[in-house]
Design a protein around this motif. Structure first.
Motif, short mmCIF file in Angstrom:
data_model
loop_
_atom_site.label_atom_id
_atom_site.label_comp_id
_atom_site.label_asym_id
_atom_site.label_seq_id
_atom_site.Cartn_x
_atom_site.Cartn_y
_atom_site.Cartn_z
N GLU A 112 1.74 15.41 3.79
CA GLU A 112 1.13 14.15 4.22
C GLU A 112 -0.41 14.19 4.16
OE1 GLU A 112 2.16 11.89 8.29
OE2 GLU A 112 1.35 13.90 8.56
N LEU A 115 -2.68 12.15 1.86
CA LEU A 115 -2.59 10.71 2.10
C LEU A 115 -3.47 10.30 3.26
CD1 LEU A 115 1.27 10.19 1.67
CD2 LEU A 115 -0.56 9.65 0.03
N GLU A 124 2.96 4.95 7.19
CA GLU A 124 3.28 4.94 5.76
C GLU A 124 3.16 6.34 5.17
OE1 GLU A 124 0.81 2.38 3.28
OE2 GLU A 124 1.55 3.45 1.50
N ALA A 125 2.10 7.05 5.58
CA ALA A 125 1.89 8.42 5.08
C ALA A 125 3.07 9.30 5.46
CB ALA A 125 0.60 8.99 5.64
N ARG A 128 6.17 8.43 3.37
CA ARG A 128 6.07 8.93 1.99
C ARG A 128 6.20 10.44 1.94
NH1 ARG A 128 0.91 5.87 -0.56
NH2 ARG A 128 1.03 7.59 -2.06
N GLU A 131 9.87 11.42 2.40
CA GLU A 131 10.62 11.14 1.18
C GLU A 131 10.32 12.22 0.13
OE1 GLU A 131 10.98 7.58 -2.12
OE2 GLU A 131 9.88 7.21 -0.27
N MET A 132 9.06 12.61 0.05
CA MET A 132 8.67 13.64 -0.92
C MET A 132 9.28 14.99 -0.53
SD MET A 132 7.20 14.39 -3.70
CE MET A 132 6.26 12.95 -4.17
N VAL A 164 2.35 13.66 -3.95
CA VAL A 164 2.51 12.55 -3.01
C VAL A 164 1.49 11.42 -3.24
CG1 VAL A 164 1.06 13.36 -1.09
CG2 VAL A 164 3.18 12.10 -0.60
N THR A 165 0.38 11.76 -3.88
CA THR A 165 -0.66 10.75 -4.16
C THR A 165 -0.46 10.08 -5.52
OG1 THR A 165 -2.01 12.56 -5.00
CG2 THR A 165 -2.44 11.86 -2.73
N HIS A 166 0.66 10.38 -6.18
CA HIS A 166 0.97 9.81 -7.51
C HIS A 166 -0.08 10.12 -8.56
CE1 HIS A 166 3.19 6.64 -4.92
NE2 HIS A 166 3.98 7.65 -5.17
N THR A 198 8.48 11.09 -11.92
CA THR A 198 7.17 10.50 -11.61
C THR A 198 6.41 10.09 -12.88
OG1 THR A 198 6.03 12.63 -11.70
CG2 THR A 198 6.89 11.94 -9.54
#
Ligand SMILES: Nc1ncnc2c1ncn2[C@@H]1O[C@H](COP(=O)(O)OP(=O)(O)OP(=O)(O)O)[C@@H](O)[C@H]1O
Ligand SMILES: [Mg+2]
Length: 229
Positions: A112, A115, A124-125, A128, A131-132, A164-166, A198
């Motif tokens: 996290e 993020l 939200e962080a 995400r 989920e990751m 996680v930051t895409h 991804t």
């Protein structure tokens, strides 16, 4: 935005010379290569051949002595530090040989963390990051700290934190060097899977011929030059 056919990374006639006392070391001696978008790219070569040097240039951690490195068509050599930091945080993910996790944070808190640095709202962080954590196969270990995890699990956390930051590009310098052979294969498989879902481009360095053989594009360095594998 890069065009469809533009490679994500272009390295053009790059030289890198390090000063060393009264001498200098030519770590890269005219390297030209391209990395395709969404590719899984491996750099291999003996110790001292220039793998880390090249990855540091691609990650804009360092700049070439001459030649150019373009990521998404952009040359970061002349950028001020704050623009570079912003670009790195937005576009790049890094995975390290020693994992570089924060020991006092749990697995999910480590994932996290980038993020929160980007000021993503906490709820939200966390969602995400959870989920990751699931995506990289941490399952029930999400609440454990790095000291309570195996090397393979630590590298899963590091992969989650990098993705996680895409990022468009994930850079990993010898990500399996501190893992046993079987765990190393599992981690490379996971990276391939994460690339598939991804669309991020992965570039890793390795000494392991079997891992190198799993790549889609392979570059071999020797004494700072590209050679045939
Ligand atoms: N900061 C530095 N100052 C001086 N010389 C350096 C520096 N970093 C690397 N070198 C030299 O540049 C050459 C390439 O080093 P590099 O670390 O890129 O190799 P490598 O392929 O990553 O090796 P390894 O497989 O051992 O990690 C070596 O001769 C190394 O000694
Ligand atoms: Mg190295």
């Amino acid at each position: 935005m890069p065009g469809i056919s533009q490679p994500l990374v272009q390295v053009i006639e790059v030289h890198k010379t390090y000063p060393l006392g009264h001498r200098s070391v030519e770590a890269l001696r005219g390297v030209t290569l391209e990395m395709p978008q969404g590719g899984f790219v491996v750099l291999q070569g003996p110790s001292g051949s220039g793998k880390t040097t090249l990855l540091n240039l691609v990650g804009a951690i360092d700049h070439p002595t001459s030649g150019r490195v373009l990521v998404e068509g952009r040359d970061m050599a002349a950028w001020p530090d704050d623009a570079l930091s912003h670009f790195r945080a937005k576009t790049l993910g890094f995975i390290f040989q020693n994992f570089n996790l924060i020991p006092v944070l749990s697995a999910v808190e480590n994932i996290e963390y980038p993020l929160l640095l980007q000021r993503v709202p906490r709820a939200e962080a966390r969602a995400r990051a959870l989920e990751m954590a699931e995506g990289v196969g941490l399952g029930d270990s999400s609440d454990q700290r790095p000291g309570e995890l195996s090397g393979g699990q630590c590298q899963r956390v590091a992969i989650g934190r990098a993705l996680v930051t895409h990022p468009a590009l994930v850079i990993a310098d010898e990500p399996t060097a501190n893992l046993d052979a079987a765990t190393g294969r599992t981690i490379i498989d996971l990276m391939h899977r994460m690339r598939d879902c991804t669309g991020a481009t992965f570039v890793i360095s390795t000494h392991d011929p079997e891992i190198a053989s799993m790549a889609e594009a392979r570059f071999t360095l020797r004494d700072g030059r590209l050679v045939e594998p």
